[in-house]
Design a protein around this motif. Structure first.
Motif, short mmCIF file in Angstrom:
data_model
loop_
_atom_site.label_atom_id
_atom_site.label_comp_id
_atom_site.label_asym_id
_atom_site.label_seq_id
_atom_site.Cartn_x
_atom_site.Cartn_y
_atom_site.Cartn_z
N MET A 91 38.66 47.23 40.07
CA MET A 91 37.87 47.76 39.08
C MET A 91 38.83 47.93 37.87
N LEU A 92 40.12 48.37 37.75
CA LEU A 92 41.14 48.59 37.05
C LEU A 92 41.54 47.16 36.27
N ALA A 93 41.63 46.20 37.12
CA ALA A 93 42.12 45.05 36.65
C ALA A 93 40.95 44.03 35.79
N SER A 94 39.72 44.40 36.14
CA SER A 94 38.58 43.69 35.52
C SER A 94 38.40 44.33 34.44
N ALA A 95 38.46 45.76 34.24
CA ALA A 95 38.48 46.70 33.07
C ALA A 95 39.54 46.30 31.99
N GLY A 96 40.69 46.12 32.56
CA GLY A 96 41.87 45.70 31.67
C GLY A 96 41.57 44.40 30.89
N LEU A 97 40.89 43.28 31.77
CA LEU A 97 40.80 42.11 31.00
C LEU A 97 39.49 42.03 30.06
N GLU A 98 38.47 42.93 30.44
CA GLU A 98 37.43 43.15 29.59
C GLU A 98 37.79 43.92 28.43
N LEU A 99 38.57 44.85 28.19
CA LEU A 99 38.97 45.56 27.07
C LEU A 99 40.02 44.85 26.27
N SER A 100 40.61 43.74 27.07
CA SER A 100 41.74 42.92 26.12
C SER A 100 41.17 41.89 25.48
N GLY A 101 39.89 41.49 25.96
CA GLY A 101 39.39 40.37 25.18
C GLY A 101 39.40 39.03 25.90
N LEU A 102 40.09 39.21 27.12
CA LEU A 102 40.39 37.85 27.74
C LEU A 102 39.20 37.40 28.31
N ILE A 103 38.22 38.37 28.77
CA ILE A 103 36.69 37.98 29.13
C ILE A 103 35.88 38.90 28.53
N ALA A 104 34.71 38.45 28.46
CA ALA A 104 33.49 39.13 28.03
C ALA A 104 32.50 39.11 28.84
N GLY A 105 31.66 40.24 29.03
CA GLY A 105 30.42 40.18 30.03
C GLY A 105 30.60 40.59 31.33
N ALA A 106 29.52 40.97 32.11
CA ALA A 106 29.52 41.38 33.34
C ALA A 106 29.56 39.88 34.37
N ALA A 107 30.08 40.35 35.60
CA ALA A 107 29.86 39.14 36.34
C ALA A 107 28.57 38.95 36.71
N PRO A 108 28.33 37.62 37.26
CA PRO A 108 26.90 37.20 37.37
C PRO A 108 26.06 37.90 38.69
N PRO A 109 24.69 37.97 38.89
CA PRO A 109 24.31 38.56 40.00
C PRO A 109 24.66 37.81 41.22
N SER A 110 24.76 36.45 41.14
CA SER A 110 25.27 35.86 42.20
C SER A 110 26.43 36.45 43.05
N ILE A 111 27.22 37.47 42.50
CA ILE A 111 28.48 38.19 43.06
C ILE A 111 27.73 39.57 43.54
#
Length: 349
Positions: free
Chosen positions: A206-226
């Motif tokens: 949760m913390l790691a993915s939030a950090g990646l999202e806020l830093s702009g390295l990734i954008a958007g939520a993981a797909p429903p396949s997860i």
């Protein structure tokens, strides 16, 4: 592997059935109901620890990627809401304990551990070190979670006004972004698990993915396949907990379990109503955050119902960590006040 495959197939079939019928949160509720039917039909289903870990990691990823800078701005109102949540947890525990002692004639230790909302694994671990009736504690906790998963999605949908805007998240598009997200989040989850942090396998991603999202390295939520496989795994896990009980025990415990569920739900609705008023948030959202289910089940339900998963996840995580840190000392104090022995011998607490 055979038992695991059978469990996943049954859970998938139940999820598909509920999805086809248009029932809210179909993959979680449907897989749980199908697994319970299978268990009482003497079908042996299994769920290995590594697959549970994968589900928790994916759920943490889903929650973290729902965080944005707009979420951070809204989080200024969350401490007050979390304070009301703490009061609600205390009220639920006290009310359900009093009900089980006075109306069901349970001993105080059994009633207390059957009433603690959330953190099921820790509750059972602590209860095993006392004179509590473990079968009553386990089935009361499982039945409450059963009713929450089965009924709460419909309640939330019914409470949602037709014109209310719900959270719809864009999805990550690139495969490399998904691989980066999963790799970093998995490493963070196992790091916190190694450090013995409560709910580390979910909190780390949760913390790691939030950090990646806020830093702009990734954008958007993981797909429903997860998310859909995580729903199915969790639903089968909940259903498999009934494997140690006969159908007669399940039927006889339904009344007491449903009564405890109603008491907890009414108090949760009262606390959620106050939090919704002071925080200017939708009541359906605060109710989902205040509901006395498991961290994993309530957070995954937020995604299924298109509610704000960051808000729900933060509150459920706060409750889980609070219970994990305070429950041993608090329950020992309460049991002493009730005149119950706390230590039962070697290995007791």
């Amino acid at each position: 592997m055979r038992d695991t495959a059978i469990g996943l197939l049954i859970g998938t079939a139940g999820g598909l059935g509920f999805w086809f019928l248009g029932i809210p949160a179909p993959w979680l509720a449907g897989s749980m109901m199908a697994a319970i039917v299978a268990v009482f039909s003497k079908v042996k289903i299994g769920m290995p620890d590594w697959l549970r870990a994968v589900a928790f990691i994916f759920l943490g990823i889903q929650t973290g990627t729902a965080v944005s800078w707009d979420t951070v701005d809204r989080a200024v109102h969350w401490p007050l809401s979390i304070a009301f949540l703490c009061l609600t947890v205390v009220a639920i525990t006290w009310a359900c304990t009093a009900y089980y002692v006075k109306r069901s004639n349970w001993d105080p230790a059994t009633a207390l551990f059957a009433s603690l909302p959330g953190a099921l694994s820790l509750t059972l671990l602590l209860a095993s070190g006392t004179k509590a009736d473990m079968r009553r504690v386990t089935i009361a906790q499982c039945i409450r979670l059963f009713f929450l998963v089965a009924a709460l999605p419909s309640v939330i949908t019914w409470l949602t006004p037709p014109d209310e805007v719900v959270v719809m998240l864009s999805q990550i598009g690139g495969i490399w972004d998904i691989l980066l997200l999963v790799a970093v989040s998995t490493a963070a989850g196992y790091a916190l698990e190694w450090l013995k942090v409560p709910a580390g396998l979910m909190l780390g991603p949760m913390l790691a993915s939030a950090g990646l999202e806020l830093s702009g390295l990734i954008a958007g939520a993981a797909p429903p396949s997860i998310l859909i496989p995580a729903n199915i795994v969790l639903g089968v896990m909940i259903g498999a907990r009934f494997a140690n009980f006969t159908f007669r025990e399940f039927r006889e415990a339904l009344v007491e379990g449903f009564s405890g569920f109603l008491i907890a739900l009414v108090i949760a609705m009262a606390g959620a109503g106050v939090a919704a008023y002071v925080s200017n948030l939708p009541f359906a959202l605060t109710l989902l955050a205040f509901s006395p289910g498991g961290l994993d089940a309530m957070t995954i339900m937020a995604f299924s119902l298109n509610r704000d998963p960051a808000y729900v996840g933060a509150h459920q995580m706060a409750r889980y960590i609070g219970l994990a840190l305070l429950m041993p000392a608090a329950t020992a104090y309460v049991l002493r006040r009730m005149g119950m022995p706390v230590v039962t011998g070697k290995g007791g607490w």
